[in-house]
Design a protein around this motif. Structure first.
Motif, PDB file in Angstrom:
ATOM      1  N   ARG A 233      42.087 -59.274  78.195  1.00 19.65           N
ATOM      2  CA  ARG A 233      41.294 -59.888  79.257  1.00 19.65           C
ATOM      3  C   ARG A 233      40.091 -59.006  79.572  1.00 19.65           C
ATOM      4  O   ARG A 233      40.202 -57.780  79.636  1.00 19.65           O
ATOM      5  CB  ARG A 233      42.133 -60.092  80.522  1.00 19.65           C
ATOM      6  CG  ARG A 233      43.318 -61.041  80.370  1.00 19.65           C
ATOM      7  CD  ARG A 233      42.977 -62.411  79.801  1.00 19.65           C
ATOM      8  NE  ARG A 233      41.825 -63.037  80.435  1.00 19.65           N
ATOM      9  CZ  ARG A 233      41.880 -63.885  81.457  1.00 19.65           C
ATOM     10  NH1 ARG A 233      43.045 -64.183  81.992  1.00 19.65           N
ATOM     11  NH2 ARG A 233      40.783 -64.455  81.932  1.00 19.65           N
TER      12      ARG A 233
ATOM     13  N   ALA B 251      38.681 -63.833  77.727  1.00 14.90           N
ATOM     14  CA  ALA B 251      39.983 -63.598  77.102  1.00 14.90           C
ATOM     15  C   ALA B 251      39.857 -63.726  75.595  1.00 14.90           C
ATOM     16  O   ALA B 251      39.193 -64.632  75.092  1.00 14.90           O
ATOM     17  CB  ALA B 251      41.023 -64.586  77.628  1.00 14.90           C
ATOM     18  N   ARG B 252      40.490 -62.792  74.891  1.00 19.68           N
ATOM     19  CA  ARG B 252      40.526 -62.844  73.427  1.00 19.68           C
ATOM     20  C   ARG B 252      41.983 -62.814  72.973  1.00 19.68           C
ATOM     21  O   ARG B 252      42.734 -61.911  73.333  1.00 19.68           O
ATOM     22  CB  ARG B 252      39.764 -61.650  72.838  1.00 19.68           C
ATOM     23  CG  ARG B 252      39.839 -61.550  71.316  1.00 19.68           C
ATOM     24  CD  ARG B 252      38.968 -60.438  70.795  1.00 19.68           C
ATOM     25  NE  ARG B 252      39.341 -59.140  71.326  1.00 19.68           N
ATOM     26  CZ  ARG B 252      40.315 -58.374  70.831  1.00 19.68           C
ATOM     27  NH1 ARG B 252      41.046 -58.804  69.794  1.00 19.68           N
ATOM     28  NH2 ARG B 252      40.584 -57.190  71.366  1.00 19.68           N
ATOM     29  N   VAL B 253      42.381 -63.809  72.201  1.00 16.65           N
ATOM     30  CA  VAL B 253      43.760 -63.897  71.731  1.00 16.65           C
ATOM     31  C   VAL B 253      43.996 -62.872  70.628  1.00 16.65           C
ATOM     32  O   VAL B 253      43.231 -62.782  69.664  1.00 16.65           O
ATOM     33  CB  VAL B 253      44.092 -65.312  71.213  1.00 16.65           C
ATOM     34  CG1 VAL B 253      45.514 -65.349  70.651  1.00 16.65           C
ATOM     35  CG2 VAL B 253      43.938 -66.337  72.328  1.00 16.65           C
TER      36      VAL B 253
ATOM     37  N   ARG C 136      50.083 -64.850  68.791  1.00 14.62           N
ATOM     38  CA  ARG C 136      51.042 -65.785  69.382  1.00 14.62           C
ATOM     39  C   ARG C 136      52.267 -65.788  68.490  1.00 14.62           C
ATOM     40  O   ARG C 136      52.167 -66.058  67.302  1.00 14.62           O
ATOM     41  CB  ARG C 136      50.436 -67.194  69.474  1.00 14.62           C
ATOM     42  CG  ARG C 136      49.572 -67.423  70.680  1.00 14.62           C
ATOM     43  CD  ARG C 136      49.017 -68.826  70.721  1.00 14.62           C
ATOM     44  NE  ARG C 136      47.701 -68.926  70.133  1.00 14.62           N
ATOM     45  CZ  ARG C 136      46.806 -69.850  70.439  1.00 14.62           C
ATOM     46  NH1 ARG C 136      47.093 -70.777  71.330  1.00 14.62           N
ATOM     47  NH2 ARG C 136      45.631 -69.876  69.869  1.00 14.62           N
TER      48      ARG C 136
ATOM     49  N   GLU D 226      45.457 -55.434  78.708  1.00 13.94           N
ATOM     50  CA  GLU D 226      46.191 -56.122  77.648  1.00 13.94           C
ATOM     51  C   GLU D 226      47.221 -57.010  78.318  1.00 13.94           C
ATOM     52  O   GLU D 226      48.069 -56.538  79.059  1.00 13.94           O
ATOM     53  CB  GLU D 226      46.867 -55.109  76.737  1.00 13.94           C
ATOM     54  CG  GLU D 226      47.727 -55.737  75.646  1.00 13.94           C
ATOM     55  CD  GLU D 226      48.554 -54.699  74.923  1.00 13.94           C
ATOM     56  OE1 GLU D 226      48.022 -54.061  74.006  1.00 13.94           O
ATOM     57  OE2 GLU D 226      49.730 -54.510  75.312  1.00 13.94           O
ATOM     58  N   GLU D 227      47.127 -58.304  78.045  1.00  5.56           N
ATOM     59  CA  GLU D 227      48.002 -59.295  78.658  1.00  5.56           C
ATOM     60  C   GLU D 227      49.113 -59.677  77.680  1.00  5.56           C
ATOM     61  O   GLU D 227      48.850 -60.084  76.553  1.00  5.56           O
ATOM     62  CB  GLU D 227      47.184 -60.531  79.024  1.00  5.56           C
ATOM     63  CG  GLU D 227      47.966 -61.681  79.599  1.00  5.56           C
ATOM     64  CD  GLU D 227      47.076 -62.878  79.873  1.00  5.56           C
ATOM     65  OE1 GLU D 227      46.868 -63.207  81.049  1.00  5.56           O
ATOM     66  OE2 GLU D 227      46.569 -63.476  78.885  1.00  5.56           O
TER      67      GLU D 227
ATOM     68  N   GLU E 221      41.110 -69.006  74.292  1.00  4.71           N
ATOM     69  CA  GLU E 221      39.987 -68.072  74.397  1.00  4.71           C
ATOM     70  C   GLU E 221      39.214 -68.325  75.694  1.00  4.71           C
ATOM     71  O   GLU E 221      38.843 -69.459  76.005  1.00  4.71           O
ATOM     72  CB  GLU E 221      39.035 -68.237  73.200  1.00  4.71           C
ATOM     73  CG  GLU E 221      39.660 -67.942  71.854  1.00  4.71           C
ATOM     74  CD  GLU E 221      39.846 -66.451  71.600  1.00  4.71           C
ATOM     75  OE1 GLU E 221      38.987 -65.665  72.052  1.00  4.71           O
ATOM     76  OE2 GLU E 221      40.839 -66.082  70.949  1.00  4.71           O
TER      77      GLU E 221
ATOM     78  N   ILE F 110      52.639 -64.566  74.039  1.00  2.00           N
ATOM     79  CA  ILE F 110      51.180 -64.653  73.898  1.00  2.00           C
ATOM     80  C   ILE F 110      50.576 -63.317  74.313  1.00  2.00           C
ATOM     81  O   ILE F 110      50.818 -62.827  75.424  1.00  2.00           O
ATOM     82  CB  ILE F 110      50.598 -65.776  74.776  1.00  2.00           C
ATOM     83  CG1 ILE F 110      51.183 -67.128  74.367  1.00  2.00           C
ATOM     84  CG2 ILE F 110      49.073 -65.807  74.688  1.00  2.00           C
ATOM     85  CD1 ILE F 110      50.837 -68.258  75.317  1.00  2.00           C
ATOM     86  N   GLN F 111      49.778 -62.738  73.423  1.00  2.00           N
ATOM     87  CA  GLN F 111      49.100 -61.472  73.733  1.00  2.00           C
ATOM     88  C   GLN F 111      47.593 -61.692  73.686  1.00  2.00           C
ATOM     89  O   GLN F 111      47.064 -62.218  72.706  1.00  2.00           O
ATOM     90  CB  GLN F 111      49.503 -60.376  72.748  1.00  2.00           C
ATOM     91  CG  GLN F 111      48.891 -59.015  73.075  1.00  2.00           C
ATOM     92  CD  GLN F 111      49.310 -57.954  72.081  1.00  2.00           C
ATOM     93  OE1 GLN F 111      49.092 -58.085  70.887  1.00  2.00           O
ATOM     94  NE2 GLN F 111      49.914 -56.875  72.580  1.00  2.00           N
ATOM     95  N   ARG F 112      46.913 -61.273  74.763  1.00  2.00           N
ATOM     96  CA  ARG F 112      45.455 -61.393  74.821  1.00  2.00           C
ATOM     97  C   ARG F 112      44.865 -60.125  75.430  1.00  2.00           C
ATOM     98  O   ARG F 112      45.541 -59.367  76.120  1.00  2.00           O
ATOM     99  CB  ARG F 112      45.040 -62.590  75.676  1.00  2.00           C
ATOM    100  CG  ARG F 112      45.594 -63.930  75.234  1.00  2.00           C
ATOM    101  CD  ARG F 112      44.911 -65.098  75.957  1.00  2.00           C
ATOM    102  NE  ARG F 112      45.070 -65.022  77.417  1.00  2.00           N
ATOM    103  CZ  ARG F 112      44.488 -65.846  78.276  1.00  2.00           C
ATOM    104  NH1 ARG F 112      43.678 -66.795  77.837  1.00  2.00           N
ATOM    105  NH2 ARG F 112      44.699 -65.742  79.582  1.00  2.00           N
TER     106      ARG F 112
END
Length: 240
Positions: A136, A103-105, A108, A145-146, A164, A132-134
């Motif tokens: 995956r 996961a990469r942030v 926020r 895209e989360e 992360e 929160i957007q990450r």
């Protein structure tokens, strides 16, 4: 050189590279030859090769990594859609498929609640949400895209938590919230990638995405968070 009598040259190259992947000549995560190398190998123009490679990427056989080249995709990640009333983290799904989750942030933010969100979380219209957007990944390859929304009050610690390469479900529970276990409401629809999404997910703008809008609750059916996820259609499969 390919034989151009029966099918367009790009289609023949598509089939040859696809066959090489399926027969194991190119292994998952292996870099394939560059476009100039493929053009020389098949005796065609780079434009013809690029069309074949783009079609292979669109169908999930290849993935382009900016600045590194084009690689053979890892196998599709499978998730049983009809069993999705029970919430499972992407980390667990990766482990089911013997893949390494990551996961990469991206960002926020604290954002105002919207009416449908206020109703779900049972908040007033002046409440704030933590967004929160990450991105995956599975075995290093971007999968979706989360975008997760949850009440800011009670989840403030997530603003500074290390997110992360971890399960967000785990982090929500660790920082004092309830762990998502149920999905009382969910929808799936097909959309196309924006320029920004394409850049983050290593795909082309306009490529197909699966948009999954999910409302998560705990064991007592109390609301926990909302997930709005954009999955790369060529890399993720919902099994009915």
């Amino acid at each position: 050189m390919v034989n151009s009598k029966n099918a367009p040259l790009y289609q023949q190259i598509f089939e040859e590279i696809k066959g090489a992947i399926e027969e194991g000549e190119y292994a998952p995560k292996e870099r394939i030859p560059s476009e100039p190398e493929l053009a020389a190998k098949y005796g065609v123009s780079r434009i013809t090769v690029r069309r074949a490679v783009e079609d292979l990427c669109a169908e999930g056989y290849l993935v382009k990594q900016q600045g590194r080249g084009t690689f053979v995709s890892t196998p599709h990640i499978n998730r049983r859609l009809l069993q999705y009333t029970v919430a499972r983290s992407f980390t667990d799904v990766c482990h089911d498929n013997e893949m390494t989750p990551g996961a990469r942030v991206v960002s926020r933010l604290i954002v105002p609640v919207r009416s449908e969100e206020a109703k779900f979380f049972e908040l007033d219209d002046k409440a704030l949400l933590l967004y929160i957007q990450r991105i995956r990944t599975a075995d290093g390859q971007p999968i979706f895209e989360e975008n997760v929304f949850l009440p800011y009050e009670g989840n403030q610690d997530l603003m500074d938590a290390d997110l992360e390469d971890v399960s967000l479900f785990d982090k929500i529970a660790e920082t004092g919230g309830a762990r998502p276990t149920r999905t009382p409401q969910r929808t799936v629809e097909a959309v196309r990638a924006t320029q920004e999404q394409a850049s983050r997910l290593a795909i082309a703008p306009g490529d197909p995405l699966l948009f999954l809008n999910v409302w998560f609750a705990d064991d007592q059916d109390r609301p926990v968070c909302i997930g709005r996820q954009y999955y790369v259609g060529a890399r993720y499969r919902f099994v009915l």
